[in-house]
Each structure stands twice: as C-alpha cells, then as structure tokens.
Design a protein around this motif. Sequence first.
Motif, short mmCIF file in Angstrom:
data_model
loop_
_atom_site.label_atom_id
_atom_site.label_comp_id
_atom_site.label_asym_id
_atom_site.label_seq_id
_atom_site.Cartn_x
_atom_site.Cartn_y
_atom_site.Cartn_z
N ARG A 138 -55.48 -11.07 25.78
CA ARG A 138 -54.74 -11.11 24.51
C ARG A 138 -53.29 -10.76 24.78
N ILE A 139 -52.41 -11.67 24.39
CA ILE A 139 -50.98 -11.39 24.43
C ILE A 139 -50.68 -10.58 23.18
N GLY A 140 -50.33 -9.31 23.35
CA GLY A 140 -50.12 -8.43 22.21
C GLY A 140 -48.66 -8.08 22.02
N VAL A 141 -47.95 -8.89 21.24
CA VAL A 141 -46.54 -8.62 20.96
C VAL A 141 -46.45 -7.57 19.86
N ASN A 142 -45.56 -6.60 20.06
CA ASN A 142 -45.38 -5.54 19.07
C ASN A 142 -43.90 -5.38 18.76
N ALA A 143 -43.57 -5.33 17.49
CA ALA A 143 -42.16 -5.22 17.09
C ALA A 143 -41.50 -3.98 17.69
N GLY A 144 -42.28 -2.94 17.95
CA GLY A 144 -41.72 -1.69 18.46
C GLY A 144 -41.49 -1.68 19.95
N SER A 145 -41.90 -2.73 20.65
CA SER A 145 -41.72 -2.73 22.11
C SER A 145 -41.36 -4.12 22.63
N LEU A 146 -40.39 -4.75 21.96
CA LEU A 146 -39.93 -6.07 22.39
C LEU A 146 -39.08 -5.97 23.66
N GLU A 147 -38.99 -7.07 24.40
CA GLU A 147 -38.19 -7.11 25.61
C GLU A 147 -36.71 -6.87 25.28
N LYS A 148 -36.03 -6.24 26.22
CA LYS A 148 -34.63 -5.86 26.02
C LYS A 148 -33.76 -7.07 25.72
N HIS A 149 -33.97 -8.18 26.44
CA HIS A 149 -33.10 -9.35 26.25
C HIS A 149 -33.27 -9.96 24.86
N LEU A 150 -34.47 -9.83 24.27
CA LEU A 150 -34.69 -10.35 22.92
C LEU A 150 -34.03 -9.46 21.87
N LEU A 151 -34.06 -8.15 22.10
CA LEU A 151 -33.38 -7.24 21.17
C LEU A 151 -31.87 -7.47 21.22
N GLU A 152 -31.34 -7.76 22.42
CA GLU A 152 -29.90 -8.05 22.53
C GLU A 152 -29.57 -9.38 21.86
N LYS A 153 -30.47 -10.34 21.98
CA LYS A 153 -30.23 -11.66 21.40
C LYS A 153 -30.27 -11.63 19.87
N CYS A 158 -37.42 -8.69 14.82
CA CYS A 158 -37.51 -9.64 13.72
C CYS A 158 -38.60 -10.67 14.05
N PRO A 159 -39.06 -11.43 13.06
CA PRO A 159 -40.11 -12.42 13.31
C PRO A 159 -39.77 -13.41 14.42
N ASP A 160 -38.53 -13.92 14.44
CA ASP A 160 -38.15 -14.89 15.46
C ASP A 160 -38.26 -14.30 16.86
N ALA A 161 -37.83 -13.06 17.00
CA ALA A 161 -37.89 -12.41 18.31
C ALA A 161 -39.34 -12.20 18.75
N MET A 162 -40.20 -11.84 17.81
CA MET A 162 -41.61 -11.61 18.13
C MET A 162 -42.29 -12.91 18.56
N VAL A 163 -42.03 -13.98 17.83
CA VAL A 163 -42.65 -15.27 18.17
C VAL A 163 -42.12 -15.77 19.51
N GLU A 164 -40.82 -15.63 19.74
CA GLU A 164 -40.26 -16.07 21.03
C GLU A 164 -40.89 -15.30 22.19
N SER A 165 -41.08 -14.00 22.01
CA SER A 165 -41.73 -13.19 23.03
C SER A 165 -43.14 -13.72 23.33
N GLY A 166 -43.88 -13.99 22.27
CA GLY A 166 -45.24 -14.48 22.45
C GLY A 166 -45.29 -15.83 23.12
N LEU A 167 -44.42 -16.74 22.72
CA LEU A 167 -44.41 -18.09 23.29
C LEU A 167 -43.96 -18.07 24.76
N ASP A 168 -43.02 -17.17 25.08
CA ASP A 168 -42.61 -17.03 26.48
C ASP A 168 -43.79 -16.62 27.34
N HIS A 169 -44.60 -15.71 26.82
CA HIS A 169 -45.74 -15.22 27.59
C HIS A 169 -46.85 -16.26 27.65
#
Length: 374
Positions: A138-153, A158-169
């Motif tokens: 299970r790819i478990g994306v959590n808003a509280g622990s997103l990748e640093k580059h997505l938080l900078e972007k 936010c929803p877009d950042a969470m979905v992008e994290s999941g799709l990257d994985h």
Amino acid sequence: MSLNHVRPWRNIYRRKSRQIMVGNVPVGGDAPIAVQTMTNTLTTDAAATIAQVQAAAEAGADLVRVSVPDEASAKALKEIVRESPVPIVADIHFHYKRGIEAAEAGAACLRINPGNIGDEKRVAEVIKAARDHNCSIRIGVNAGSLEKHLLEKYGEPCPDAMVESGLDHIKILQDHDFHEFKISVKASDVFMSAAAYQALAEATDAPIHLGITEAGGLVSGTIKSAIGLGQLLWMGIGDTIRVSLSADPVEEVKVGYEILKSLGLRHRGVNIISCPSCARQGFDVIKTVETLEKRLEHIKTPMSLSIIGCVVNGPGEALMTDVGFTGGGAGSGMVYLAGKASHKMTNDQMVDHIVEEVEKKAAELDATNKDAAE
C-alpha cells in the motif's frame, strides 16, 4: 455494488478498479469493501498484539495493520502473522529494511510512505522482497509527511501535492513491473482528504484505501470519518477503509462497519433502528438500546431490529424490520415479527424476549442462506 431497482435513489455505482489480493482477501474490483484497523500495542509484545488482532477480527475486521518500527518488532511479527485469523499489513516508516524483514516474516501487505521510505533504490529493494514473498504493497501518502520537494513546489500540504506524491510512487512500482498495490492519500482535514481522493480516483485504476487520518477521539473522530468516508463511498470511491480513532481498535471496526451498513455496502450483525426517546416513550428506550447492543454483539447474521418508544412511528418502522418492539401503555408494548404485529410483551421481560426473537430469526436466516448456497 449497492443497487436497488425499486428505489434507484439508493444506488451506489462503485468506481472500477483493478483487483489485488491482500493475503486471502480480495481488494478492489467487485470485492466487498474491506474493513481495516490497526493495533496500538507494542509489537514486541506479541501476546498482547495477537490478542488485539483476534479481538478486531472477531468484531469483523478483514485486515489488521501492525506497526514495525524496529528489528525486534519485525521478529515478533512472524509469531503475530502465524496466530492471526486475518491478513496482517505491516506499517513501515523510515527504515526500508523493516519492510524487507516484514515481508520475510509473512506480512500480507507492506504499507510504505513515499515521504519517508527513502530513494528509489531503497524502494526497489522493498519491491523485490514483496514480490519474493507474495506480498502486496500500500502506497500510503499522508499530508503530514509529504516529500520536501513537493512542499517547496506547492507551498503547503494540499490535494494536488498528495496526488502527485502517490502517482510518482505508483510509477516507481510500475517501472519495476510490480502491480499488486493499493493507495491512500490521507489527511486529518476532511476537505483536503475528499478532494485528494476524488482526484486520485480519476488518475489511477489502483484499488483505493480510504481514511481520515488522526481523526480524533471516539465521538469527534467518528463524526469526521463518517462525513469524509461517507461522501466518498457514496460517490463509489473506496475499496478498503480504516476509521482512525484515539480509541480501542475494536471501536474503529464497529464504526467502519456502521458507515458501510448505513450505505448498504456491507451487512453484518443487527442493525438497530431506535428513536431518541421523548415524554411519549412507554419504556426506557436509551437504556434498552444500550443493553441490546451489548446482548446482541454475538449475532453476525445481517438483520434489522426496531426499538421505538411509542406508536407515533413505531408501527411504521416495524414494517421495515425483521423484529420490532413498540412501546404502548400499562407497562407493555407490541412485538413485531417480519413487519407484522405479533404479540404483546411486558416491559420488564422485553429485553430477554427480544434477544430470544432475534436469535431465532438469525438462525432462520442462516438456514435459508445455507440452503440457497447448497
């Protein structure tokens, strides 16, 4: 799928997703929506963890997640898996080697967080272990622990950042020809979670695990989860669910089932329909319902029971239930069976009598279902 040709306004059309196996539990496709919870014992205390897993399974959990924070927990996991009546999902954070060890210990699924599991090389090693040991991920994306580059972007979770994290994985898993995975995009904020899940559902055909993370205590967490998960399930999104509560895992299972039962997506045990009570009540409705909930916990057969304090709505509700009791006067009320008035019963003997009638009806339904299956 919840379909009703007589009452089409009750229909729920589930999103089409691939089906994977988590141990012996099918997830996605046309499989029933699975209910999951998580232990809160020390995993190194195998006996306590096994007892909690068994209690959750008895309450109806299809899957149970167990945290694997260190090597000692990974070693204890082997015994936990062996004694568990349901597939075990190993919760992995930070240390990719724990994922490898959990797969070797027999976990049916590895929950890994893209935000803290490490680079692609480490993920690849976890994928290999999962494949070698017939383990899903299970790819478990959590808003509280997103990748640093997505938080900078994006500037903030936010929803877009969470979905992008999941799709990257997802891409990493697919690039390694691994397809036995499901995915979640959880946040403690109901709005963020709902938006992320809706976007995710359009972007992938992978099975989706629903949850409002860190939802809170029993009352507040139940309400937040019912709102967040309920609207998504109503839209047809979701293949497994976990209600995250600061409470006993058994309570998470109960709430999860109640959410699914209210939408007609899963059926288990007695669905009690009861009034809030008022000055018209012919007996103590609140105390009676509390007692019946405990007395009827052992019933697994799907059936309905109405407990209504007076004749304003009592007879009408009883028409729609397997067993019913409506308060009357002079210390007694009417018992309804299969929607029809059957006989009167005194209030002081009512609880024992209702339990007896429910048990009898459950046995009849079980026998009918067995005959139909044969």
